[in-house]
Design a protein around this motif. Structure first.
Motif, PDB file in Angstrom:
ATOM      1  N   GLU A  28       0.639  -0.905   0.078  1.00 14.96           N
ATOM      2  CA  GLU A  28       0.274   0.042   0.160  1.00 14.96           C
ATOM      3  C   GLU A  28       0.631   1.722  -0.133  1.00 14.96           C
ATOM      4  O   GLU A  28       0.859   2.415  -0.579  1.00 14.96           O
ATOM      5  CB  GLU A  28      -1.432  -0.074   1.368  1.00 14.96           C
ATOM      6  N   LEU A  31       2.207   3.626  -3.567  1.00 15.74           N
ATOM      7  CA  LEU A  31       0.740   4.536  -3.696  1.00 15.74           C
ATOM      8  C   LEU A  31       1.082   5.568  -2.484  1.00 15.74           C
ATOM      9  O   LEU A  31       0.760   6.746  -2.927  1.00 15.74           O
ATOM     10  CB  LEU A  31      -0.322   4.097  -3.656  1.00 15.74           C
ATOM     11  N   TRP A  32       0.798   5.582  -1.626  1.00 15.82           N
ATOM     12  CA  TRP A  32       1.052   6.519  -0.181  1.00 15.82           C
ATOM     13  C   TRP A  32       2.986   7.083  -1.221  1.00 15.82           C
ATOM     14  O   TRP A  32       2.469   8.615  -1.130  1.00 15.82           O
ATOM     15  CB  TRP A  32       1.126   6.573   0.900  1.00 15.82           C
ATOM     16  N   ARG A  34       3.931   7.927  -3.892  1.00 12.95           N
ATOM     17  CA  ARG A  34       3.250   7.942  -5.068  1.00 12.95           C
ATOM     18  C   ARG A  34       2.928   9.678  -4.794  1.00 12.95           C
ATOM     19  O   ARG A  34       3.237  10.674  -5.278  1.00 12.95           O
ATOM     20  CB  ARG A  34       2.980   7.431  -5.800  1.00 12.95           C
ATOM     21  N   VAL A  35       1.530   9.959  -3.890  1.00 16.43           N
ATOM     22  CA  VAL A  35       0.918  10.987  -3.784  1.00 16.43           C
ATOM     23  C   VAL A  35       1.786  11.802  -3.515  1.00 16.43           C
ATOM     24  O   VAL A  35       1.546  12.728  -3.215  1.00 16.43           O
ATOM     25  CB  VAL A  35      -0.208  10.416  -2.859  1.00 16.43           C
ATOM     26  N   LEU A 261      -2.747  13.413 -10.548  1.00 16.50           N
ATOM     27  CA  LEU A 261      -2.823  11.939 -10.331  1.00 16.50           C
ATOM     28  C   LEU A 261      -3.361  11.672 -10.378  1.00 16.50           C
ATOM     29  O   LEU A 261      -3.870  10.427 -10.270  1.00 16.50           O
ATOM     30  CB  LEU A 261      -3.116  11.853  -8.657  1.00 16.50           C
ATOM     31  N   LEU A 263      -7.205  11.831 -10.868  1.00 18.75           N
ATOM     32  CA  LEU A 263      -7.630  12.041  -9.525  1.00 18.75           C
ATOM     33  C   LEU A 263      -8.728  12.019 -10.738  1.00 18.75           C
ATOM     34  O   LEU A 263      -9.178  13.045 -11.234  1.00 18.75           O
ATOM     35  CB  LEU A 263      -7.822  12.617  -8.444  1.00 18.75           C
ATOM     36  N   ILE A 418      -6.356   8.669  -1.224  1.00 17.07           N
ATOM     37  CA  ILE A 418      -6.217   6.851  -1.443  1.00 17.07           C
ATOM     38  C   ILE A 418      -6.913   6.637  -2.093  1.00 17.07           C
ATOM     39  O   ILE A 418      -7.222   5.643  -2.973  1.00 17.07           O
ATOM     40  CB  ILE A 418      -5.082   6.781  -0.874  1.00 17.07           C
ATOM     41  N   LEU A 421      -8.501   6.749  -5.207  1.00 15.06           N
ATOM     42  CA  LEU A 421      -7.631   6.527  -6.747  1.00 15.06           C
ATOM     43  C   LEU A 421      -7.930   4.634  -6.711  1.00 15.06           C
ATOM     44  O   LEU A 421      -8.090   4.680  -7.723  1.00 15.06           O
ATOM     45  CB  LEU A 421      -6.244   7.329  -6.370  1.00 15.06           C
ATOM     46  N   GLN A 422      -7.557   4.443  -5.650  1.00 14.58           N
ATOM     47  CA  GLN A 422      -7.997   2.953  -5.898  1.00 14.58           C
ATOM     48  C   GLN A 422      -9.376   2.567  -6.797  1.00 14.58           C
ATOM     49  O   GLN A 422      -9.099   1.480  -6.609  1.00 14.58           O
ATOM     50  CB  GLN A 422      -7.407   2.180  -4.212  1.00 14.58           C
ATOM     51  N   LYS A 426      -5.986   4.113 -10.973  1.00 18.10           N
ATOM     52  CA  LYS A 426      -5.980   4.607 -11.344  1.00 18.10           C
ATOM     53  C   LYS A 426      -4.399   4.533  -9.489  1.00 18.10           C
ATOM     54  O   LYS A 426      -3.396   5.331  -9.686  1.00 18.10           O
ATOM     55  CB  LYS A 426      -5.987   6.308 -10.914  1.00 18.10           C
ATOM     56  N   GLY A 427      -4.526   3.620  -8.849  1.00 20.59           N
ATOM     57  CA  GLY A 427      -4.119   3.598  -7.847  1.00 20.59           C
ATOM     58  C   GLY A 427      -3.366   2.495  -7.656  1.00 20.59           C
ATOM     59  O   GLY A 427      -2.281   2.057  -6.735  1.00 20.59           O
TER      60      GLY A 427
END
Length: 524
Positions: A28, A31-32, A34-35, A261, A263, A418, A421-422, A426-427
């Motif tokens: 997980e 992704l965090w 990357r954000v 991102l 979103l 997050i 995005l998931q 897109k996550g």
């Protein structure tokens, strides 16, 4: 079985994360990361610098900034007493416990003497400056010493003496502050403003543009996308003027962040809530209209009519929506200056290509918020779909003891971002290794260690098994780890100086010298 044997077989307690918190595992956190890296990059291009804040602050900071009557302060904060005399803190807890208090404060001379001894120690620690040197504590200590000195222990009416002493002790022990009241931060804007004041940032070129990210804490009911330890990414602009272009650029920045991102379903709502000149007049008009329909509103809205009529506009009750739709709108009650500022903010957003929707029900409940307010929603979060909220708060720094200072900012709920995005697909983040080194033989081991070091230095992620493996097992492990390539090193590769690189996606392989290997990987 004996009792001792039974105890011996008891399994150790299995610990779990506390309700409302959770672990973010490597699958997980990619992704965090990357954000958060995207936030660093985008905010940096707008001239914002990162500030890292303490996890806890003095409770009074949040009571002032967030509002002492709000649910956050009154019900949701994690507050504790931080003291240099923890033994006295624990002793007071015992003395004030229900089973002890009845004896002390209703009757029992021995317990009263114990409590007097405790109070004397508290006074000594205050004089030694181990307790908070507040004006409240000073007044309590002075009053306590004065009243105790006036009680005559030689009087024959011992019961009267004890009653007088108990009353004095009752007030002192309950009221004296043994340490600083400390709170885990429920939000970060107050901390940023405190830092701005404490470090005299008003002396820096204005405005000062800061951003932050990290955990916040609120004791609220856990649900999807909402936790008791949650994460925020936010930014604040402090100082300088209140030019509409500042508001527009802050909004442009957060929209650029969400765009980077990818979103999905992003919707920006904006409004103006006026200022101290025009908002109070609107609030009274709104209150008057709400009183006319009070009997048709729910209990929460009825209570808010008196405490904060603006919050009625936040109501999500289906039965109240037709009523709210007919209420007066603040846009019709803005003063000339606020109306001009709002119009200019909208022009600035249009010049920057930022698409928005006006939402007259978008308000803030605290007095220091003014003019521009905005909210951003996204897909995949159900009815509670907000991922970002922000606005102008020109009175906050002054409220916290600083000079009059303009301010505007926003906070993004990272957990909800997050999740969105998931939910929208897109996550996905590739997390496998670049190279898995399959080595066989002692000579190859030394070469494998050197190869791993050089590849890592060049920026590649490398898995180097600690023990020799059979060829088939090594390739299987490489596949499980999601490696792109397997670097095969055996006696032949070491002797010839030609290393075998296998592409795991299609099974092809090639022989490369060490310099050729690095060049090949760098070009991909």
């Amino acid at each position: 079985m004996s009792e001792g044997a039974a105890k011996k077989e008891e399994k150790p307690r299995k610990f779990q994360a506390i309700r409302g918190t959770r672990d973010l595992l490597p699958s997980e956190t990619a992704l965090w990361n990357r954000v958060e890296q995207t936030a660093h990059e985008v905010f940096g291009t707008f001239g914002f610098g990162e500030i890292r804040l303490p996890i806890f602050e003095q409770t009074e900071l949040f009571a002032r900034a967030v509002g002492g009557e709000t649910d956050i302060v009154s019900k949701e904060m994690y507050t504790f007493e931080s003291s240099e005399v923890p033994n006295l803190v624990e002793l007071r807890k015992y003395y004030l416990s229900s089973e002890y208090a009845e004896d002390v404060f209703v009757g029992g001379s021995e317990d009263t003497v114990d409590l007097l001894s405790f109070a004397t120690k508290v006074v000594d620690e205050f004089k030694n400056r181990a307790l908070p040197q507040t004006s409240e504590n000073l007044a309590l200590v002075d009053d306590f010493l004065k009243k105790v000195s006036q009680i005559d222990p030689t009087r024959s009416e011992r019961a009267d003496v004890l009653n007088s002493l108990r009353e004095v002790l009752h007030n002192f022990v309950r009221s004296v502050q043994l340490g600083d009241s400390t709170t885990l931060r429920p939000e970060a804007t107050a901390s940023v403003c405190r830092a701005y004041i404490e470090h005299n940032m008003q002396q820096l070129p204005q405005p000062v543009k800061l951003y932050y990210m990290g955990p916040m804490f609120r004791r609220e009911r856990p649900q999807k996308g909402r936790y008791r330890q949650f994460y925020q990414i936010g930014a604040e602009v402090l100082g300088g003027g209140d030019a509409p272009a500042i508001d527009a650029e802050v909004i442009e920045m957060v929209m650029a962040f969400f765009d980077r991102l990818e979103l999905q379903g992003v919707q920006l709502d904006i409004n103006s809530i006026g200022d101290r000149n025009c908002r109070p007049k609107y609030v009274e008009v709104l209150r008057a209209e709400l009183l006319k329909v009070k009997d048709k509103l729910g209990a929460d809205s009825q209570r808010r009519i008196e405490t904060n009529p603006l919050r009625v506009l936040d109501s999500k009750l289906e039965s109240e929506q037709p009523i709210i739709a007919k209420l007066p709108r603040i846009a019709d009650h803005l003063c000339e200056e606020c109306a001009a500022h709002y119009a200019a903010v909208k022009r600035q957003l249009e010049m920057r290509g930022v698409i928005y929707r006006e939402n007259w029900r978008l308000v803030r409940g605290l007095d220091y918020y003014m003019r521009t307010t905005f909210e951003i929603t996204a897909k995949g979060l159900g009815s509670q779909n907000a991922v970002c909220g922000g606005g102008r708060y020109d009175g906050l720094v002054e409220l916290l003891g600083g000079p009059p200072t303009k301010g505007i900012g926003f906070a993004i709920g990272e957990d909800r971002l997050i999740l969105s995005l998931q939910e929208s697909g897109k996550g996905a983040v590739v997390t496998g290794r670049d190279v898995y080194i399959a080595w066989m033989g002692e000579r190859a081991h030394a070469t494998a260690i050197r190869a791993a070091k050089d590849l890592r230095k060049a920026g590649f992620s490398v898995e180097l098994p600690p023990v020799e493996q059979k060829f088939g097992k090594a390739l299987g492990q490489a596949d499980k780890l999601g490696a792109k390539y397997a670097l095969i090193l055996g006696d032949n590769e070491v002797s010839e100086g030609l290393w075998t690189l296998k592409t795991l996606a299609d099974g092809s392989q090639q022989k490369l010298t060490e310099p050729q290997l690095l060049d090949f990987l760098r070009k991909l």
